[in-house]
Write an enzyme that holds these catalytic residues in place. Structure first.
Site, short mmCIF file in Angstrom:
data_model
loop_
_atom_site.label_atom_id
_atom_site.label_comp_id
_atom_site.label_asym_id
_atom_site.label_seq_id
_atom_site.Cartn_x
_atom_site.Cartn_y
_atom_site.Cartn_z
N HIS A 108 -24.71 -8.91 -36.25
CA HIS A 108 -23.87 -9.24 -35.10
C HIS A 108 -22.64 -8.32 -34.96
CE1 HIS A 108 -22.02 -11.75 -32.04
NE2 HIS A 108 -20.91 -11.80 -32.76
N SER A 160 -19.89 -7.32 -22.43
CA SER A 160 -19.92 -8.78 -22.31
C SER A 160 -20.11 -9.50 -23.64
CB SER A 160 -21.07 -9.15 -21.36
OG SER A 160 -22.28 -8.65 -21.89
N HIS A 212 -24.87 -3.44 -28.75
CA HIS A 212 -26.03 -3.26 -27.87
C HIS A 212 -25.71 -2.21 -26.83
CE1 HIS A 212 -23.39 -5.90 -25.54
NE2 HIS A 212 -24.00 -5.45 -24.46
N GLN A 235 -27.69 -0.34 -23.06
CA GLN A 235 -28.57 -0.68 -21.95
C GLN A 235 -29.36 0.55 -21.54
OE1 GLN A 235 -27.19 -3.18 -18.79
NE2 GLN A 235 -25.15 -3.36 -19.65
P1 H2U Z 1 -22.86 -5.01 -21.37
O1 H2U Z 1 -23.53 -3.87 -22.07
O2 H2U Z 1 -21.96 -4.53 -20.32
O3 H2U Z 1 -22.22 -5.93 -22.32
O4 H2U Z 1 -24.02 -5.86 -20.68
C1 H2U Z 1 -24.92 -6.65 -21.40
C2 H2U Z 1 -26.04 -7.04 -20.47
O5 H2U Z 1 -26.79 -8.08 -21.11
C3 H2U Z 1 -25.55 -7.60 -19.15
O6 H2U Z 1 -26.00 -6.72 -18.14
C4 H2U Z 1 -27.29 -8.93 -20.14
C5 H2U Z 1 -26.21 -8.97 -19.05
O7 H2U Z 1 -26.78 -9.16 -17.80
N1 H2U Z 1 -27.58 -10.23 -20.72
C6 H2U Z 1 -28.84 -10.76 -20.57
O8 H2U Z 1 -29.71 -10.15 -19.97
N2 H2U Z 1 -29.13 -11.98 -21.14
C7 H2U Z 1 -28.22 -12.72 -21.83
O9 H2U Z 1 -28.54 -13.78 -22.31
C8 H2U Z 1 -26.85 -12.23 -22.00
C9 H2U Z 1 -26.51 -10.90 -21.41
#
Ligand code: H2U
Length: 356
Positions: A115, A161, A166, A168
């Site tokens: 984590h 968030s 992580h 994307q």
């Molecule tokens: P960040 O890299 O900006 O933190 O975005 C994380 C992404 O994770 C965000 O686009 C997705 C959010 O939509 N997310 C999910 O798909 N499922 C979840 O349960 C939490 C966050």
């Protein structure tokens, strides 16, 4: 007119050949004493698992779907995706209200089940797994989409968030705006010079040795001559390679080393988990040769003077043009001077060996 301008003294503008834009540098403002306070380097507890985290292994996500008990990287389709595959074709060429449909996909890449281990705290083997995931996701999405954007938003200040490390990957069927401009710039340079703009730039930076943060056999990190953000860096392949999917195992391994080194230096600069947005850019996935491209990653960190003092792109920047005080050369020197061992790992070492 003098033939050389003292760039440490006079305000001047620098040209960004990747975006065809200018940046205002005001070095005299950075002459005020450096008071970048170092935050107290407490050892943050690295929680391995958080029962409330949407991204931890085995936990339920916001959508109600459950993550598998993953042990390495884990990729899933974004539950709140910005792009969708299922969009009807549409184009309105209105001169003032132009609009067109876009198809794409968004996925989330968890770097590891741990984590709290951000990139610099992962082992080289674990970073290699992240790189391999960037490669395989790019290959898979690149079969269906023209543009694949791998990126990471790190830290709350960058809108991240969730603290679980992580990144994307977003893919879409047309080139995004900034990439379109970069493509035009790279193409024009190649047509004029018959060589890749970024490989030529690497050679220039190596010759000058003024803005290099670190390098190894395959990769170099510089604070670019035209950097907007105080500690912005550009990580560039030193060999001709157009896409992340073309990296060999050795090149991926040397990439894991330079990524660990750069992110350690970033964290050590203000003794914090250094926030940034980073992302990879290489040739579009259009089955064509693109000798004008050289694979590279941009790191855009917002911090200016300490873990809590950030640069804001406001006022003049929003209305006229980006401006910076500390010069790219000063920023590169500060980063280059940082230890290559992460401060948290340094503290762990001292504790274990009773070093004070
Ligand atoms: P960040 O890299 O900006 O933190 O975005 C994380 C992404 O994770 C965000 O686009 C997705 C959010 O939509 N997310 C999910 O798909 N499922 C979840 O349960 C939490 C966050």
């Amino acid at each position: 007119m003098p033939s050389i301008l003292d760039k440490n003294q006079y305000p001047h503008r620098r040209y960004n050949p990747l975006q065809d834009e200018w940046i205002l540098v005001s070095p005299h403002r950075a002459k005020r004493p450096w008071q970048g306070q170092l935050e107290v380097s407490e050892r943050t507890k690295l929680v391995e698992y958080d029962p409330d985290c949407y991204l931890c292994s085995g936990n339920a996500r916001a959508s109600g779907k459950t993550n598998p008990e993953y042990e390495s990287t884990f990729v899933f389709s974004n539950d709140f995706a910005a792009l969708s595959q299922d969009v009807p074709e549409f184009e309105d060429p209105d001169e003032l209200l132009g609009c067109k449909s876009v198809k794409g996909e968004s996925k989330v890449i968890c770097f590891s089940p741990h984590h709290s281990k951000s990139l610099p705290l992962l082992s080289l083997r674990e970073i290699l797994e992240v790189i391999n995931t960037w490669k395989s996701e790019s290959a898979e999405l690149g079969n269906r989409y023209h543009w694949v954007q791998v990126f990471e938003n790190k830290g709350e200040v960058m809108g991240c968030s969730n603290p679980h490390p992580h990144g994307q990957v977003w893919a879409q069927n047309c080139l995004p705006s900034l990439v379109t401009r970069k493509q035009e710039q790279l193409t024009q340079y190649y047509e004029r010079n018959g060589s890749s703009l970024l490989l030529d730039y690497v050679r220039k930076e190596q010759g000058l040795s003024e803005r290099i943060v670190c390098e190894n056999r395959d990769w170099i990190v510089v604070v670019p001559f035209w950097a907007k953000w105080p500690f912005e860096t550009l990580l560039i392949a030193k060999f001709p390679v157009q896409r992340i999917t073309d990296l060999s195992l050795t090149q991926s391994k040397s990439l894991s080393q330079i990524l660990k080194l750069l992110t350690c230096k970033y964290d050590n600069l203000f003794r914090c988990s250094f926030p940034y947005s980073m992302g990879w850019q290489g040739a579009p996935f259009d089955q064509k040769d693109h000798p004008e491209w050289t694979l590279h990653a941009h790191f855009y960190p917002p911090l200016l003077r300490s873990a809590s003092i950030r640069k804001f792109m406001v006022g003049y920047e929003m209305l006229a043009e980006a401006q910076r005080d500390i010069t790219p050369e000063q920023a590169a020197e500060k980063l280059a001077q940082q230890e290559s061992i992460h401060y948290q790992e340094g503290i762990a070492y001292s504790e274990k060996n009773n070093v004070r």
